[in-house]
Write an enzyme that holds these catalytic residues in place. Sequence first.
Site, PDB file in Angstrom:
ATOM      1  N   GLU A 110      58.899   4.485  11.956  1.00  0.00           N
ATOM      2  CA  GLU A 110      58.718   3.687  13.159  1.00  0.00           C
ATOM      3  C   GLU A 110      59.791   4.052  14.174  1.00  0.00           C
ATOM      4  O   GLU A 110      60.763   4.754  13.866  1.00  0.00           O
ATOM      5  CB  GLU A 110      58.742   2.186  12.832  1.00  0.00           C
ATOM      6  CG  GLU A 110      57.538   1.753  12.007  1.00  0.00           C
ATOM      7  CD  GLU A 110      57.463   0.256  11.801  1.00  0.00           C
ATOM      8  OE1 GLU A 110      58.277  -0.471  12.392  1.00  0.00           O
ATOM      9  OE2 GLU A 110      56.580  -0.187  11.041  1.00  0.00           O
ATOM     10  N   HIS A 225      56.986  -6.715  22.498  1.00  0.00           N
ATOM     11  CA  HIS A 225      56.308  -5.630  21.800  1.00  0.00           C
ATOM     12  C   HIS A 225      55.444  -4.881  22.808  1.00  0.00           C
ATOM     13  O   HIS A 225      54.753  -5.493  23.628  1.00  0.00           O
ATOM     14  CB  HIS A 225      55.437  -6.164  20.662  1.00  0.00           C
ATOM     15  CG  HIS A 225      55.107  -5.130  19.649  1.00  0.00           C
ATOM     16  ND1 HIS A 225      54.176  -4.135  19.879  1.00  0.00           N
ATOM     17  CD2 HIS A 225      55.587  -4.910  18.405  1.00  0.00           C
ATOM     18  CE1 HIS A 225      54.111  -3.353  18.816  1.00  0.00           C
ATOM     19  NE2 HIS A 225      54.952  -3.804  17.912  1.00  0.00           N
ATOM     20  N   ARG A 269      61.599   0.120  21.383  1.00  0.00           N
ATOM     21  CA  ARG A 269      60.562  -0.775  21.881  1.00  0.00           C
ATOM     22  C   ARG A 269      60.773  -1.194  23.335  1.00  0.00           C
ATOM     23  O   ARG A 269      59.812  -1.317  24.091  1.00  0.00           O
ATOM     24  CB  ARG A 269      60.494  -2.029  21.005  1.00  0.00           C
ATOM     25  CG  ARG A 269      59.772  -1.804  19.698  1.00  0.00           C
ATOM     26  CD  ARG A 269      59.729  -3.069  18.870  1.00  0.00           C
ATOM     27  NE  ARG A 269      58.945  -2.857  17.667  1.00  0.00           N
ATOM     28  CZ  ARG A 269      58.843  -3.736  16.688  1.00  0.00           C
ATOM     29  NH1 ARG A 269      59.493  -4.883  16.772  1.00  0.00           N
ATOM     30  NH2 ARG A 269      58.106  -3.485  15.617  1.00  0.00           N
ATOM     31  N   HIS A 330      57.723 -10.946  21.559  1.00  0.00           N
ATOM     32  CA  HIS A 330      57.545 -10.657  20.132  1.00  0.00           C
ATOM     33  C   HIS A 330      58.656 -11.205  19.251  1.00  0.00           C
ATOM     34  O   HIS A 330      58.384 -11.764  18.191  1.00  0.00           O
ATOM     35  CB  HIS A 330      57.446  -9.142  19.954  1.00  0.00           C
ATOM     36  CG  HIS A 330      57.156  -8.697  18.560  1.00  0.00           C
ATOM     37  ND1 HIS A 330      56.043  -9.116  17.863  1.00  0.00           N
ATOM     38  CD2 HIS A 330      57.844  -7.871  17.716  1.00  0.00           C
ATOM     39  CE1 HIS A 330      56.038  -8.562  16.656  1.00  0.00           C
ATOM     40  NE2 HIS A 330      57.122  -7.821  16.540  1.00  0.00           N
ATOM     41  N   ARG A 365      66.364  -5.329  18.750  1.00  0.00           N
ATOM     42  CA  ARG A 365      66.128  -5.213  17.312  1.00  0.00           C
ATOM     43  C   ARG A 365      65.489  -3.876  16.960  1.00  0.00           C
ATOM     44  O   ARG A 365      64.525  -3.449  17.586  1.00  0.00           O
ATOM     45  CB  ARG A 365      65.217  -6.356  16.855  1.00  0.00           C
ATOM     46  CG  ARG A 365      64.826  -6.266  15.384  1.00  0.00           C
ATOM     47  CD  ARG A 365      64.002  -7.455  14.957  1.00  0.00           C
ATOM     48  NE  ARG A 365      62.684  -7.488  15.580  1.00  0.00           N
ATOM     49  CZ  ARG A 365      61.602  -6.920  15.061  1.00  0.00           C
ATOM     50  NH1 ARG A 365      61.677  -6.227  13.945  1.00  0.00           N
ATOM     51  NH2 ARG A 365      60.447  -7.028  15.673  1.00  0.00           N
TER      52      ARG A 365
END
Length: 507
Positions: A110, A225, A269, A330, A365
Amino acid sequence: MVHVLVVGGGIAGLWTAVKAADAGHTVELVTKTELVEGNTRYAQGGIAAALFPDDSAERHFADTIEAGAGLADPVAVRVLCDEGPARVRDLIRFGVAFDRDESGLSRGLEAAHSRARIVHAGGDSTGAAIESALVSTVRRRAVRIDEHTMLADLLVEGGRVVGARVITPSGELVERRADAVVLATGGTGCLYRHTTNPSVATGDGVAAAWRAGAAVADLEFTQFHPTALAAPGTPLISEAVRGEGAVLRDRDGHRFLLEVDPRAELAPRDVVARGVWRRMEAQGGEPVLLDATALGAAFLARRFPSLDAACRSAGYEWGREGVPITPAAHYAMGGVVTDLDGRTSLPGLWAVGETARTGVHGANRLASNSLLEAAVFADRAARSLGQPGPETGAGRAPRAADAGHEVVDRAALQELMWTHVGLERDAAGLAAASDRLASWRAPEVRDRRTAEDRNLLDLARLTAAAALARRESRGAHFRTDAPLAASVARVTVPAPAGAASREREAA
């Protein structure tokens, strides 16, 4: 042995309840809806840990620190990465059937991870698998479980938390006394018009802790997100889809993220989310398209069965066509300030999971660190219950009475936050939002809905104030009128009217 009240039924609350019961404590767990509802259930991407021979806790540490944009606490991150593999093995012992391949556990890559270290269960149903296993585990323990029971406020006597006021299924406001209260109520996604979070994510624990005088921090850092399906309910389209090779295209079919960051769809992100936001603005608000057609319909159905069903339910055949996506709120990096064992600044009060601000995430994060953080720090919190330990600081004065004149409207608040305290912010918009928020007052708490609206108003004011005070762009906090952060210094952030100021990190 102590009487422990755990508030929240996601991975953090369930883990705390199980481990506290195993330690011999008397445990009561209350949750706002059914035990299976909450953010954990909806986590698709997986859980990150250095479990494989070509990886290490040191690499995971470095990736997490980099993602945190200079504000991640290295001591907390070290705990996360060093203890994470053992907590994943605990999940396996609890009955979580992580996906496997011929080499053992299968794994995925990811965004912003330097190694493929994300383990999944049920393809894109990791959170649901973890929730199910932990619910079964907690039901086998001597834990009192009260569903449809919502936290209203904390009970504080002599500067110490001694329990909570809760709203029962019948609507009665009652007191639940305890030697230790552990807040695990999840995040704050319902502050915004678009969110991947379920309707229970109204920041109940953070708001109640702040009203009681506990220190909170980093509320300006909300992770959006990049890819939620632009359909009713804005279901999350997991980052793992892009990890498998899906790309983002504008309405003309152009893969625009290559112009934003060389990592394109696998950039952090916040970078991807802002790139999507800006392209949507350039298209008059029209969603961009997630193009997974190169992966093929059969692979998508096998690898992402829940997402395949969600796309089909919305009328899209994502194996043959691009699907419209939008950013959505998110994850909350901020929350109630804790030490490494979950203790807050108020004696008798712990916070774990998304409710807590452990310092692990900093300004942004790292993907799939949230479930890991919940497990690692809930485990530590459970071990610290009933044990002497240093407090993280002095409690602050409780919040003063609300001075607004018009009862807050939730939809209007969510639209205001989306417009002015969302992916991109500036001083004028934040000031306007703060003024409007100050003009509202919370409703009298009579039931779940009014209690949630009070929490959302408190948190919206705190978030707008924190975003206005941080005069830089860092991680998930992006100010169009302020430069990217180059250094970190101390400033004082004013809280809303009636609340004490708080010290925090900012440039």
